[in-house]
Motif scaffolding. Structure first.
Motif, PDB file in Angstrom:
ATOM      1  N   ILE A   1       0.839  -1.207   0.000  1.00 45.84           N
ATOM      2  CA  ILE A   1       0.000   0.000   0.000  1.00 45.84           C
ATOM      3  C   ILE A   1       0.870   1.251   0.000  1.00 45.84           C
ATOM      4  CG2 ILE A   1      -1.676   1.308   1.388  1.00 45.84           C
ATOM      5  CD1 ILE A   1      -2.814  -1.435   2.279  1.00 45.84           C
ATOM      6  N   ASP A   2       1.935   1.222   0.762  1.00 48.09           N
ATOM      7  CA  ASP A   2       2.850   2.362   0.825  1.00 48.09           C
ATOM      8  C   ASP A   2       3.474   2.630  -0.539  1.00 48.09           C
ATOM      9  OD1 ASP A   2       4.143   4.433   2.254  1.00 48.09           O
ATOM     10  OD2 ASP A   2       5.993   3.253   2.204  1.00 48.09           O
ATOM     11  N   ALA A   3       3.913   1.571  -1.186  1.00 45.15           N
ATOM     12  CA  ALA A   3       4.557   1.721  -2.497  1.00 45.15           C
ATOM     13  C   ALA A   3       3.588   2.307  -3.507  1.00 45.15           C
ATOM     14  CB  ALA A   3       5.074   0.365  -2.978  1.00 45.15           C
ATOM     15  N   LEU A   4       2.346   1.790  -3.486  1.00 47.17           N
ATOM     16  CA  LEU A   4       1.336   2.264  -4.424  1.00 47.17           C
ATOM     17  C   LEU A   4       1.008   3.741  -4.185  1.00 47.17           C
ATOM     18  CD1 LEU A   4      -0.534   1.391  -6.710  1.00 47.17           C
ATOM     19  CD2 LEU A   4      -2.208   0.693  -4.983  1.00 47.17           C
TER      20      LEU A   4
ATOM     21  N   GLY B   1       1.786  10.306  -2.357  1.00 46.44           N
ATOM     22  CA  GLY B   1       1.277  10.184  -0.999  1.00 46.44           C
ATOM     23  C   GLY B   1       2.106   9.200  -0.203  1.00 46.44           C
ATOM     24  N   GLY B   2       1.499   8.640   0.814  1.00 46.07           N
ATOM     25  CA  GLY B   2       2.201   7.669   1.627  1.00 46.07           C
ATOM     26  C   GLY B   2       1.356   7.257   2.804  1.00 46.07           C
ATOM     27  N   VAL B   3       1.878   6.323   3.580  1.00 45.53           N
ATOM     28  CA  VAL B   3       1.181   5.902   4.794  1.00 45.53           C
ATOM     29  C   VAL B   3       1.357   6.999   5.826  1.00 45.53           C
ATOM     30  CG1 VAL B   3       1.180   4.228   6.675  1.00 45.53           C
ATOM     31  CG2 VAL B   3       1.463   3.452   4.309  1.00 45.53           C
ATOM     32  N   VAL B   4       0.256   7.478   6.403  1.00 45.35           N
ATOM     33  CA  VAL B   4       0.367   8.534   7.406  1.00 45.35           C
ATOM     34  C   VAL B   4       0.134   8.021   8.819  1.00 45.35           C
ATOM     35  CG1 VAL B   4      -0.103  10.493   5.899  1.00 45.35           C
ATOM     36  CG2 VAL B   4      -2.013   9.243   6.934  1.00 45.35           C
ATOM     37  N   ASN B   5      -0.472   6.854   8.947  1.00 45.29           N
ATOM     38  CA  ASN B   5      -0.681   6.316  10.287  1.00 45.29           C
ATOM     39  C   ASN B   5      -0.904   4.812  10.216  1.00 45.29           C
ATOM     40  OD1 ASN B   5      -1.044   6.882  13.169  1.00 45.29           O
ATOM     41  ND2 ASN B   5      -3.111   6.081  12.824  1.00 45.29           N
ATOM     42  N   VAL B   6      -0.294   4.105  11.184  1.00 41.84           N
ATOM     43  CA  VAL B   6      -0.602   2.683  11.322  1.00 41.84           C
ATOM     44  C   VAL B   6      -1.053   2.485  12.765  1.00 41.84           C
ATOM     45  CG1 VAL B   6       0.251   0.329  11.160  1.00 41.84           C
ATOM     46  CG2 VAL B   6       1.139   2.077   9.610  1.00 41.84           C
ATOM     47  N   GLY B   7      -2.320   2.162  12.940  1.00 43.49           N
ATOM     48  CA  GLY B   7      -2.874   2.023  14.281  1.00 43.49           C
ATOM     49  C   GLY B   7      -3.007   0.560  14.663  1.00 43.49           C
ATOM     50  N   ASP B   8      -3.867   0.302  15.653  1.00 45.68           N
ATOM     51  CA  ASP B   8      -4.049  -1.061  16.140  1.00 45.68           C
ATOM     52  C   ASP B   8      -4.622  -1.973  15.064  1.00 45.68           C
ATOM     53  OD1 ASP B   8      -3.021  -0.385  18.505  1.00 45.68           O
ATOM     54  OD2 ASP B   8      -4.954  -0.188  19.562  1.00 45.68           O
ATOM     55  N   ASN B   9      -5.646  -1.448  14.344  1.00 44.95           N
ATOM     56  CA  ASN B   9      -6.325  -2.294  13.378  1.00 44.95           C
ATOM     57  C   ASN B   9      -6.261  -1.801  11.947  1.00 44.95           C
ATOM     58  OD1 ASN B   9      -7.377  -3.891  15.574  1.00 44.95           O
ATOM     59  ND2 ASN B   9      -8.789  -2.180  15.927  1.00 44.95           N
TER      60      ASN B   9
ATOM     61  N   THR C   1      -6.540   0.520  -5.548  1.00 48.48           N
ATOM     62  CA  THR C   1      -6.435  -0.010  -4.178  1.00 48.48           C
ATOM     63  C   THR C   1      -7.634  -0.860  -3.772  1.00 48.48           C
ATOM     64  OG1 THR C   1      -7.333   2.062  -3.360  1.00 48.48           O
ATOM     65  CG2 THR C   1      -4.941   1.830  -3.304  1.00 48.48           C
ATOM     66  N   GLU C   2      -8.549  -1.049  -4.730  1.00 54.51           N
ATOM     67  CA  GLU C   2      -9.746  -1.842  -4.415  1.00 54.51           C
ATOM     68  C   GLU C   2      -9.397  -3.208  -3.830  1.00 54.51           C
ATOM     69  OE1 GLU C   2     -12.307  -2.106  -7.810  1.00 54.51           O
ATOM     70  OE2 GLU C   2     -13.009  -0.030  -7.515  1.00 54.51           O
ATOM     71  N   LYS C   3      -8.321  -3.812  -4.381  1.00 57.18           N
ATOM     72  CA  LYS C   3      -7.988  -5.184  -3.959  1.00 57.18           C
ATOM     73  C   LYS C   3      -7.427  -5.242  -2.539  1.00 57.18           C
ATOM     74  CE  LYS C   3      -3.559  -5.027  -6.329  1.00 57.18           C
ATOM     75  NZ  LYS C   3      -2.866  -5.410  -7.544  1.00 57.18           N
ATOM     76  N   TYR C   4      -7.102  -4.077  -1.963  1.00 58.77           N
ATOM     77  CA  TYR C   4      -6.636  -4.077  -0.568  1.00 58.77           C
ATOM     78  C   TYR C   4      -7.781  -3.834   0.416  1.00 58.77           C
ATOM     79  CZ  TYR C   4      -2.163  -3.790  -2.953  1.00 58.77           C
ATOM     80  OH  TYR C   4      -1.117  -4.025  -3.780  1.00 58.77           O
ATOM     81  N   ASN C   5      -9.021  -3.898  -0.118  1.00 58.13           N
ATOM     82  CA  ASN C   5     -10.229  -3.822   0.725  1.00 58.13           C
ATOM     83  C   ASN C   5     -10.293  -2.585   1.627  1.00 58.13           C
ATOM     84  OD1 ASN C   5     -11.113  -6.431  -0.201  1.00 58.13           O
ATOM     85  ND2 ASN C   5      -9.399  -7.235   1.032  1.00 58.13           N
TER      86      ASN C   5
END
Lengths: 563, 159
Positions: free
Chosen positions: B104-107, B113-121, B141-145
């Motif tokens: 997801i980060d690479a995409l 853009g990029g990953v801005v937060n990774v939480g518990d879930n 990103t549809e396939k990453y639900n």
């Protein structure tokens, strides 16, 4: 100078030169009414319904060209005023309506007589204001008057919370406005005007299409000059009656749904259409796809949104008609020869003679058209004619010999029944030397009949000629033509005794069934110097003709109806 | 023929102006696809960026009517892929943490853009790009639900 918000309102009206205010008090506006009590600069007319106050201010504005003013309270006072605002908005009438509002601390709490007034008035005003501080009050009133009367005029609404009218602040009424976002474009592009004149020069069948904007911009004299010099024939919209004299040979009459045959045929066959302050309303154009198909269109309007809204325009000229004509007339006089359109005018003359406005007069029963023509003969240019909405309105527009701008006052755009009587009161206050006649119907007059009291109390002697067919006539006519005569809810045979009604309110009433009685009633009503109801029993089933059925083409007119 | 337009409107920053603009669209049956508003720094003005669809005549009426509003200073109209201006949109997306953070980060990096937060879930991603690229990203990103998608609406500026 320190004073309350309420006093500021009165002082500001004084600074604007307002001499007549129409209104109705109530809780949230009481501070202002307390100051009205203490002052004697302007007269306040207490109508008996807020809608009538706003229509009266509107009629005053139309008769004088000045900005009309009405004051109402919050909640129901304001919602009653909305029809008046919408009426003025549709016809671009300069007006300032001030309403009270609950105190700022109560706004949004469903307080007593609270309503989101600016939320309601937003789509039916040119602009509106909710005053939130005492400091901005003088500036807002100044801007309201400026906005109402400049550019394309329109009603402006100011909603003032009660706490603001109670609060003290310093009053220094601005002498000018500084609004970087509002600069109406009034001077037309001269290059475009020259191009338009070149197009007119090449035309074989040009036509002037005169709208209400000519009256609003006070340019009717220049339009008369333009027509007289160029010899270009003209049609008038409902709002423009009186721009040219009724006996002007160039005038083909009113255009549109109930326009004359000659006017509608001219509209359909012209090769250059010169629209001055008209807005191509659906009641004028009929079916758009077949409207003036051969014509190049020159459209002069102060409001750019009116141009190209319904019909593609070849020469748009954004500007005030007055200023545009000031630039255009000399160019016309340099470039055009006088009377070039002989052939075109002959054709139109033929159309005029082929199907002139007509009706079958009768000795048995008064025909409404006769009554209107007779008022024209008896009072003529001395009258200001107001009207309500329906058959009587169309007959008045078609048959009255209007010879002056501002002589004809009616609700054209919104089509508001109940407009005519209060508007007549306003017109009479504005032009007291004129004989003001409200031509109305037995349906419409009931919608603001409480104004009899207002007229009697303030001795505003307007004449109401009720063309009484015991029907909601125009709807009845459509039901006859298009709904197989199912006259659903249009029979008004159960009506009041209009004579007693007038008398009970301090006015004078007449029942009229013959032509002799009609003449006598009109003559008496002019002399009696009181508000009058002339109840004229007219032919019940008379229709307004010719007619272009809704959505039909202008050239496809219903000229007569045979049962 | 309906065309998409980005319309920028500069208005006095006063109460009620948003409802004047939205009322203008609603009352005439015009459609607002996206709308962003913020004050213009150090002035008394706000800038509205509206994306809308309509025939050429409708778009012309919209711009004229917007201009007619008393608080309006200026109206600018842009076509979707005009070169005379830059159009950007931002989006925030939330994915379940069962998906690959690296993928997801690479995409999202490919879409500015990029990953801005990774939480518990959940993983939260931000992207900022041209409106049509945002659409592409959402599709990719549809396939990453994704569990939630928030689009910011278009903003535009002249070059």
């Amino acid at each position: 100078m320190k004073m309350t918000g309420a006093k500021m309102v009165c002082e500001a009206l004084k600074c604007e030169g307002v001499k007549t205010v129409f209104g109705y008090p109530g809780g949230a506006i009481m501070n202002v009414y307390d100051e009205i009590y203490k002052q004697d600069y302007f007269e306040h007319i207490l109508n008996r319904h807020e809608q009538a106050s706003v229509h009266a201010a509107d009629g005053y504005a139309r008769a004088t060209g000045k900005t009309g003013v009405a004051i109402v309270t919050s909640g129901p006072g304001f919602t009653n005023a909305v029809t008046g605002l919408a009426t003025a908005y549709m016809d671009s009438i300069p007006m300032v309506v001030i309403s009270g509002q609950v105190p700022l601390s109560l706004i949004g709490t469903d307080g007593f007589q609270e309503i989101d007034a600016v939320g309601i008035s937003r789509p039916c005003t040119k602009h509106n204001f909710l005053v939130k501080t005492i400091e901005e009050l003088p500036r807002i009133i100044k801007e309201a008057f400026y906005i109402a009367s400049s550019g394309r005029p329109g009603p402006v609404h100011i909603d003032i919370p009660k706490c603001i009218t109670a609060q003290e602040g310093s009053f220094d009424y601005p002498t000018s406005v500084n609004m970087p976002t509002y600069k109406p474009h009034t001077k037309g592009n001269v290059r475009q005007i020259k191009k338009a004149v070149q197009t007119i020069k090449k035309a074989q069948k040009p036509l002037l299409y005169i709208g209400g904007g000519v009256t609003l911009s006070n340019s009717y004299e220049m339009v008369r000059d333009l027509a007289a010099f160029s010899g270009i024939p003209a049609v008038e919209t409902l709002m423009a009656r009186g721009t040219l004299r009724s006996d002007d040979e160039l005038l083909l009459g009113m255009v549109g749904m109930h326009g004359t045959y000659a006017a509608n045929m001219a509209m359909s066959e012209c090769d250059v259409l010169i629209s001055l302050g008209a807005r191509f309303d659906d009641r004028v154009t009929g079916k758009l796809e077949e409207f003036a198909v051969d014509a190049e269109i020159i459209h002069v309007d102060v409001d750019p949104t009116s141009i190209g809204k319904l019909v593609d325009v070849d020469y748009p000229i954004v500007g005030d008609i007055y200023k545009v004509l000031q630039d255009m007339l000399p160019i016309v006089k340099e470039n055009l020869e006088h009377g070039r359109y002989e052939k075109w005018r002959k054709l139109l003359e033929k159309y005029k003679n082929l199907h002139p406005l007509k009706y079958e007069d009768s000795d048995e029963v008064i025909k409404p058209q006769w009554a209107i023509e007779r008022i024209g003969e008896l009072i003529g240019d001395d009258a200001i004619i107001t009207s309500d909405v329906g058959q009587h309105q169309m007959w008045a527009a078609m048959h009255y010999p209007f010879n002056n701008a501002r002589q004809w006052i009616n609700s054209g755009g919104l089509g508001t029944m109940g407009y005519g009587f209060p508007a007549a009161l306003g017109a009479k206050k504005g032009q007291p030397e004129k004989v003001v006649v409200n031509i109305t119907g037995d349906g419409s007059i009931l919608m603001n009949m409480q104004e009899l009291i207002t007229a009697a109390e303030y001795n505003i002697p307007v004449i109401n000629v009720i063309l009484n067919n015991n029907y909601l006539g125009m709807v009845r006519q459509w039901q006859t033509f298009f709904y197989d005569k199912r006259h659903s809810e249009t029979d008004l045979s159960f009506g009041p005794d209009f004579v007693k009604l007038a008398q009970s309110c301090g006015g004078v009433g007449y029942n009229v069934e013959t032509k002799a009685e009609f003449d006598k009633a009109i003559e008496d009503a002019i002399k009696v110097n009181k508000v009058t109801f002339i109840n004229v029993a007219v032919d019940r089933l008379e229709n307004v003709l010719p007619m272009v059925p809704a959505g039909g083409s202008l050239y496809n007119m219903m000229l007569e109806y045979k049962d | 023929m309906n065309e998409r337009r980005i319309i920028s409107v500069i208005v006095s920053n006063e109460h009620g102006v948003l409802s004047r603009i939205s009322g203008l669209f609603a009352g005439r049956g015009y459609n607002i696809e996206t709308l962003t508003v913020a004050p213009i720094p150090n002035t008394n003005f706000s800038r509205f960026t509206i994306s809308t669809k309509g025939s050429v005549q409708v778009i012309e009426q919209i711009t004229k009517q917007l201009h007619k509003l008393i608080p309006t200073l200026k109206v600018m109209e842009h076509k979707e892929h005009d070169v005379d201006n830059i159009q950007k949109e931002m989006a925030l997306l939330k994915f379940p943490d069962s998906e690959s953070v690296a993928d997801i980060d690479a995409l999202s990096k490919a879409y500015n853009g990029g990953v801005v937060n990774v939480g518990d879930n959940v993983i939260v991603v931000m992207v900022a790009d041209e409106p049509f690229r945002i659409k592409q990203f959402i599709k990719a990103t549809e396939k990453y639900n994704p569990v939630e998608i928030v689009r910011g609406g278009v903003v535009a500026i002249e070059r």
